[in-house]
Design a protein around this motif. Structure first.
Motif, PDB file in Angstrom:
ATOM      1  N   SER A   1      -7.758 -79.495  15.020  1.00 34.82           N
ATOM      2  CA  SER A   1      -7.646 -78.743  15.956  1.00 34.82           C
ATOM      3  C   SER A   1      -7.127 -79.500  17.428  1.00 34.82           C
ATOM      4  N   GLY A   2      -7.247 -81.131  17.096  1.00 33.30           N
ATOM      5  CA  GLY A   2      -6.769 -81.592  18.398  1.00 33.30           C
ATOM      6  C   GLY A   2      -7.861 -81.972  19.353  1.00 33.30           C
ATOM      7  N   ALA A   3      -9.075 -81.646  18.762  1.00 34.64           N
ATOM      8  CA  ALA A   3     -10.382 -81.922  19.604  1.00 34.64           C
ATOM      9  C   ALA A   3     -10.912 -83.525  19.820  1.00 34.64           C
ATOM     10  N   ILE A   4     -10.313 -84.177  18.786  1.00 32.38           N
ATOM     11  CA  ILE A   4     -10.738 -85.702  18.981  1.00 32.38           C
ATOM     12  C   ILE A   4      -9.668 -86.296  19.580  1.00 32.38           C
ATOM     13  N   GLY A   5     -10.001 -87.166  20.712  1.00 26.07           N
ATOM     14  CA  GLY A   5      -9.365 -87.777  21.434  1.00 26.07           C
ATOM     15  C   GLY A   5      -8.396 -88.911  20.873  1.00 26.07           C
ATOM     16  N   SER A   6      -7.270 -89.272  21.400  1.00 22.29           N
ATOM     17  CA  SER A   6      -6.471 -90.383  20.420  1.00 22.29           C
ATOM     18  C   SER A   6      -7.076 -91.917  20.685  1.00 22.29           C
ATOM     19  N   ASP A   7      -7.820 -91.850  21.558  1.00 17.91           N
ATOM     20  CA  ASP A   7      -8.476 -93.109  21.658  1.00 17.91           C
ATOM     21  C   ASP A   7      -9.812 -93.105  21.201  1.00 17.91           C
ATOM     22  N   SER A   8     -10.325 -92.182  20.548  1.00 15.64           N
ATOM     23  CA  SER A   8     -11.767 -92.167  20.188  1.00 15.64           C
ATOM     24  C   SER A   8     -11.906 -92.935  18.843  1.00 15.64           C
ATOM     25  N   VAL A   9     -13.026 -93.680  18.877  1.00  9.82           N
ATOM     26  CA  VAL A   9     -13.339 -94.039  17.528  1.00  9.82           C
ATOM     27  C   VAL A   9     -14.386 -93.896  16.718  1.00  9.82           C
ATOM     28  N   TRP A  10     -15.405 -92.813  17.524  1.00  7.05           N
ATOM     29  CA  TRP A  10     -16.299 -92.008  16.874  1.00  7.05           C
ATOM     30  C   TRP A  10     -16.524 -90.823  17.260  1.00  7.05           C
TER      31      TRP A  10
END
Length: 416
Positions: free
Chosen positions: A62-71
């Protein structure tokens, strides 16, 4: 459509670890599509792979997780994304310790990873790519690479098997080696993968209706004899999903040597038995139904040939009767099995491929202590201000977004 848009979730994701931190219980999930590791916090049992993978797919796609997120933190029922972050302390991404260029034959051609353009995603750690060659043309190839730390030993075995076979010349029925793929890290040239010739058209597993010729079976038999008896190599996975038909030459081609091993090392796995299983699959298309839950690697070829199960699927096209295929198979299997069981007959490999041992791992910083490790945490490299190799790329669902049109995606994961 890439491989990851239609594969099962347990093919796309791997649950590396389930544990606790001060933030709560988490599952460390590796997404082979995006080539990234994400910690999933949900304050519930995170050992249920099916539930974890469904949650990951939902929020990644869905694109909800940012590209720089690790958790990420989700609600206990997994329906809501509550929070996410990119703190270095939460980054559990592992970077394989790649081998140096001088650990491979100097005469082998190479190409830089940044010169490869991604065209398609064919599977786990396998892409179709293109790159420019000196003659002024663009060449397509299959790029196989190492990004997941648990595959280090298997990858070393495969790349050296491919190189060893390449040193003995090309074979008309084996997909040929193309180039080593390099990347410079801290001034040192590393080997991160290799390319092989790309053959369009898909595998025998992909199409029921493609005409299968008796000559393909003869070619496959000769190829397996060549591998086993000439080079001392057992492919270990001679099944329909590792067989292609090259329409340019009208030859069958065997590829994917990530299960290969030296002849005699694993006597319980036989390429001869696997060829029988592969032909049963090609002709009947009932492998999954007849042997539901049974591993194809444990099926006895002699018993399968004797079974009254070889009914051709109506959609399958052959250029000879099933009886003729069985006659050729039975004669070959009897010859190979007799040679294996005769104490006076020893299958001597004539030109064996060398299998170099996995090099000792380098020393890396582990909580302030230098220890030999095959991979290192990206977290520590970032904290130490050291460069590291980045692999993360957009998900398959993001490739067709309007903002990406007119750009190309490099094998580094960057749009340009």
């Amino acid at each position: 459509m890439t491989f990851f848009e239609h594969c099962d979730l347990d093919q796309r994701f791997t649950l590396s670890k389930s544990s606790w931190t001060p933030r709560g219980q988490y599952a460390l999930v590796f997404d082979f599509d995006q080539r990234r590791a994400i910690k999933l916090y949900m304050n519930e049992d995170t050992s249920d792979e099916d539930a974890v993978f469904k949650i990951m797919a939902k929020f990644v796609d869905s694109g909800a997780i940012g590209s720089d997120s690790v958790w990420i933190q989700v609600s206990p029922d997994g329906n809501e994304l509550i929070d996410q972050g990119s703190e270095v302390e939460e980054d559990y991404t592992m970077i394989p310790c790649y081998w140096t260029r001088d650990q491979f034959p100097p005469t082998l051609p190479s190409v830089r990873r940044s010169d490869l353009v991604e065209l398609d995603r064919l599977g786990l750690q396998v892409d179709r790519v293109a790159y420019d060659i000196p003659e002024g043309h663009t060449k397509e190839a299959t790029f196989k690479y190492l990004v997941y730390e648990n595959n280090i030993g298997a990858f070393w075995e495969e790349v050296n098997c491919i190189i060893g076979m390449h040193s003995r010349g090309t074979h008309p029925n084996i997909v040929s080696f193309d180039r080593l793929v390099t990347e410079t890290v801290k001034g040192v040239e590393k080997i991160v993968g290799f390319t092989t010739e790309f053959i369009p058209g898909g595998t025998l597993d992909d199409s029921k209706t493609r005409l299968f010729k008796l000559k393909y079976l003869h070619q496959l038999i000769e190829t397996v004899d060549f591998l086993n008896l000439e080079l001392g190599v057992v492919h270990g996975d001679v099944l329909s999903w590792n067989l292609l038909i090259d329409e340019r030459t009208d030859n069958i081609l065997l590829f994917d040597f990530n299960s290969a091993f030296p002849l005699g090392e694993k006597p319980e796995i036989s390429d001869v038995d696997l060829v029988v299983v592969a032909m049963f699959d090609v002709i009947t298309r009932s492998l999954g139904n007849v042997f539901d839950g049974e591993s194809p690697y444990e099926i006895d070829g002699v018993q399968l040939l004797a079974a009254d199960l070889w009914e051709k699927d109506p959609e399958v096209n052959l250029d000879a009767d099933v009886f003729e295929f069985l006659r050729v198979l039975k004669a070959w299997v009897e010859r190979r099995k007799a040679a294996e069981e005769d104490p006076e007959t020893e299958e001597v490999t004539r030109n064996p491929v060398e299998w170099p041992e996995l090099p000792d791992p380098p020393l890396v910083d582990c909580s302030g202590v230098m220890e030999p490790r095959e991979s290192e945490m990206r977290q520590r490299l970032i904290m130490a201000g050291q460069p590291y190799m980045a692999w993360q790329r957009p998900s398959s669902h993001d490739l067709s977004l309007p903002e990406n049109k007119g750009k190309v995606l490099l094998a580094t994961g960057e749009f340009v």
